[in-house]
Design an enzyme around this catalytic site. Structure first.
Site, PDB file in Angstrom:
ATOM      1  CG  HIS A 159      84.840 -47.569 -38.803  1.00  0.00           C
ATOM      2  ND1 HIS A 159      84.492 -46.533 -39.631  1.00  0.00           N
ATOM      3  CD2 HIS A 159      83.670 -48.092 -38.368  1.00  0.00           C
ATOM      4  CE1 HIS A 159      83.180 -46.435 -39.691  1.00  0.00           C
ATOM      5  NE2 HIS A 159      82.655 -47.370 -38.954  1.00  0.00           N
ATOM      6  CD  GLU A 263      83.772 -49.688 -41.586  1.00  0.00           C
ATOM      7  OE1 GLU A 263      83.609 -50.475 -40.635  1.00  0.00           O
ATOM      8  OE2 GLU A 263      82.902 -48.899 -41.972  1.00  0.00           O
TER       9      GLU A 263
HETATM   10  O1  TA6 Z   1      80.941 -49.610 -39.957  1.00  0.00           O
HETATM   11  C1  TA6 Z   1      79.666 -49.109 -40.243  1.00  0.00           C
HETATM   12  C2  TA6 Z   1      78.976 -48.728 -38.926  1.00  0.00           C
HETATM   13  O2  TA6 Z   1      78.812 -49.863 -38.103  1.00  0.00           O
HETATM   14  C3  TA6 Z   1      77.656 -48.037 -39.250  1.00  0.00           C
HETATM   15  O3  TA6 Z   1      76.552 -48.859 -38.946  1.00  0.00           O
HETATM   16  C4  TA6 Z   1      77.711 -46.764 -38.398  1.00  0.00           C
HETATM   17  O4  TA6 Z   1      77.216 -47.019 -37.094  1.00  0.00           O
HETATM   18  C5  TA6 Z   1      79.209 -46.486 -38.417  1.00  0.00           C
HETATM   19  O5  TA6 Z   1      79.786 -47.775 -38.198  1.00  0.00           O
HETATM   20  C6  TA6 Z   1      79.694 -45.409 -37.487  1.00  0.00           C
HETATM   21  O6  TA6 Z   1      79.622 -45.843 -36.163  1.00  0.00           O
HETATM   22  P1  TA6 Z   1      80.074 -44.780 -35.020  1.00  0.00           P
HETATM   23  O7  TA6 Z   1      79.882 -45.500 -33.732  1.00  0.00           O
HETATM   24  O8  TA6 Z   1      81.506 -44.425 -35.273  1.00  0.00           O
HETATM   25  O9  TA6 Z   1      79.183 -43.572 -35.217  1.00  0.00           O
END
Ligand code: TA6
Length: 296
Positions: A159, A263
């Site tokens: 991520h 990601e």
């Molecule tokens: O990768 C994108 C995502 O799934 C968004 O929908 C948002 O939730 C982001 O990840 C961050 O997630 P987190 O749990 O780290 O706040």
């Protein structure tokens, strides 16, 4: 070298040269810093990240395993990013072309609580490496070690939060004409237009069957991030923009202007492993000068 980071959490500092470095916390196996030959930070790390378990670190490269987002039985993005990893002193050898002079091998095994939540025994090994051109490589190897013969399936994402000078002057190339699932529209499937992706509002899209190479062009810095990936068919593009940022407690209200998540992921087709089988997911990041101008 092993060092004490924020809130005295252990971290490993990799140095490839005087200025080129990377840092990875044992908490979450979380890369939080990647610096180029000028000592410039290339990853975004929120100044409001609290570095206190069980909250994951906000920024850098959170590891989403055994589940991306909340599509499955465990909590959103899984638990690998909330666990204390260990340095792996006896990793099985990697292919020779994965060699580098500055690297660390980490390993995560499930806790009793994890096994209650996700009843699958695994070894998750990750090598974080800095190459001689400053490229940052994360090589994850996940093995099914269930003794009861049970296969398991998982979804996965690196991520990655890239540091950008101004989100409105950034474009992503390599995802044109692909299908994507739009999380803001109940994961409905759409097809991307044939232009590079630019940003003017909240974006949360899972691009499917993407190429191994994706480019993120930063106009002001005249810099291109190049993502190269193996074993990771999909790519998530996320920016929370202004309204959503205000609802994220460990993200500054203005931070969305200076970050972009692209990601490398395996989501649409979960990875299934039989006992004894191993999956490898490799991410290589590089940052190169680019002549991109936003008018192109
Ligand atoms: O990768 C994108 C995502 O799934 C968004 O929908 C948002 O939730 C982001 O990840 C961050 O997630 P987190 O749990 O780290 O706040």
């Amino acid at each position: 070298e092993l060092a004490k980071g924020i809130n005295c959490l252990d971290k490993i500092v990799l140095r490839e040269s005087r200025c080129r470095s990377a840092e990875v916390y044992l908490y979450g196996g979380h890369v939080t810093s990647w610096k180029n030959e000028n000592g410039e930070e290339l990853l975004f790390l929120s100044s409001k990240s609290i570095f206190k378990p069980p909250k994951p670190i906000r920024g850098g490269i959170p590891l989403c395993f055994p589940q991306f987002s909340n599509y499955g039985p465990v909590k959103s993005h899984g638990f690998a990013r909330n666990r204390i990893w260990e340095v792996d002193t006896s990793p099985p050898p990697l292919p020779s072309n994965y060699s580098s002079n500055a690297f660390v091998d980490l390993i995560l095994r499930p806790t009793e609580d994890d096994l209650k939540m996700w009843p699958n025994n695994f070894e998750f090994r990750m090598r974080v490496a800095l190459g001689c051109e400053g490229e940052l490589t994360l090589t994850s190897r996940i093995r099914n070690i269930n003794s009861d013969g049970k296969p398991f399936s998982f979804t996965f994402a690196y991520h990655t939060y890239f540091s950008v000078s101004d989100i409105s002057e950034v474009r992503v190339e390599g995802l044109e004409t692909l299908d994507y699932l739009d999380k803001l529209k109940n994961r409905e499937r759409f097809t991307e237009q044939d232009d590079a992706i630019t940003f003017e509002s909240e974006t949360d899209k899972i691009y499917l069957s993407t190429p191994t190479k994706i480019a993120i062009l930063d106009h002001e810095k005249k810099r291109t991030f190049v993502i190269r990936k193996e074993g990771l068919a999909d790519a998530v593009v996320w920016n929370p923009w202004e309204k959503k940022s205000k609802k994220i407690s460990d993200l500054g209200d203005e931070d969305y202007k200076y970050m972009l998540c692209v990601e490398a992921a395996a989501i649409e087709r979960p990875i299934t492993l039989k006992p004894g089988e191993e999956w490898t997911g490799r991410l290589e990041l590089s940052a190169v000068p680019s002549s991109y101008s936003s008018g192109q």
